[in-house]
Design a protein around this motif. Structure first.
Motif: not given
Length: 196
Positions: A20-25, A80-88, A142-145
């Protein structure tokens, strides 16, 4: 500068192990909301001058009690968002995602299918830290992922070994405490209750 890197509190996607990496999550679940309150108590005496969070709702919900405790506003930055999973995105199969991230050790320009390269990921995170440094903040939270924190720390901290990273967990609301050295490198002083 001192950096407190904090993984967000628990969500339903964490429980079901979805990418679950895309906004808003997903938002925090009840356990995650409790973790966020406990985090604010744990870090109440830290000299935090700024609280940053990603643009995913779970990181902002985690950051809010901490910022409130310190009389600060949450500074939201997509960098500082999560690394985007793209197609996954929203997949329970993490193999391609993690394999690509691991491959960044040898080729930082490898792209997650439909997502980002390692170079892009590190650049966006570094840009947020550069902003904080330019503002003169001495201690920031920094609150990140999870994947982002582990990847950035593994790349930027000079005292983390692969064995330490392989055998050390990154639970929800765990704090990774780092200090920057005179040469601009970073050192992890504490990873939860462990020291490297």
């Amino acid at each position: 500068m001192r950096l407190l890197l904090i993984r967000h509190g628990r969500t339903a996607s964490n429980v079901t192990r979805l990418l679950d990496t895309a906004p808003p999550g997903a938002p925090l679940d009840d356990v995650g909301l409790g973790q966020a309150r406990a985090l604010a108590d744990t870090l109440a005496d830290e000299p935090i001058e700024a609280v940053y969070a990603s643009d995913l709702i779970r990181s902002q919900q985690t950051a809010e009690p901490l910022a409130l405790r310190h009389g600060l506003e949450v500074i939201v930055r997509a960098g500082v968002r999560e690394i985007q999973a793209g197609e996954d995105e929203m997949s329970a199969d993490w193999v391609r995602y993690l394999t690509t991230i691991i491959s960044w050790q040898s080729n930082i320009d490898t792209r997650i299918p439909g997502g980002e390269t390692g170079r892009e990921v590190l650049a966006r995170f570094d840009a947020v830290l550069g902003e904080a440094r330019a503002k003169g903040h001495r201690t920031i939270a920094v609150v990140s992922h999870g994947a982002m924190i582990r990847t950035w720390a593994a790349t930027r901290a000079t005292n983390l070994t692969l064995d330490f990273l392989r055998t050390t967990s990154l639970e929800n609301t765990l704090v990774v405490d780092l200090a920057d050295a005179a040469d601009g490198s970073w050192q992890v002083t504490r990873w939860g209750d462990k020291t490297p």
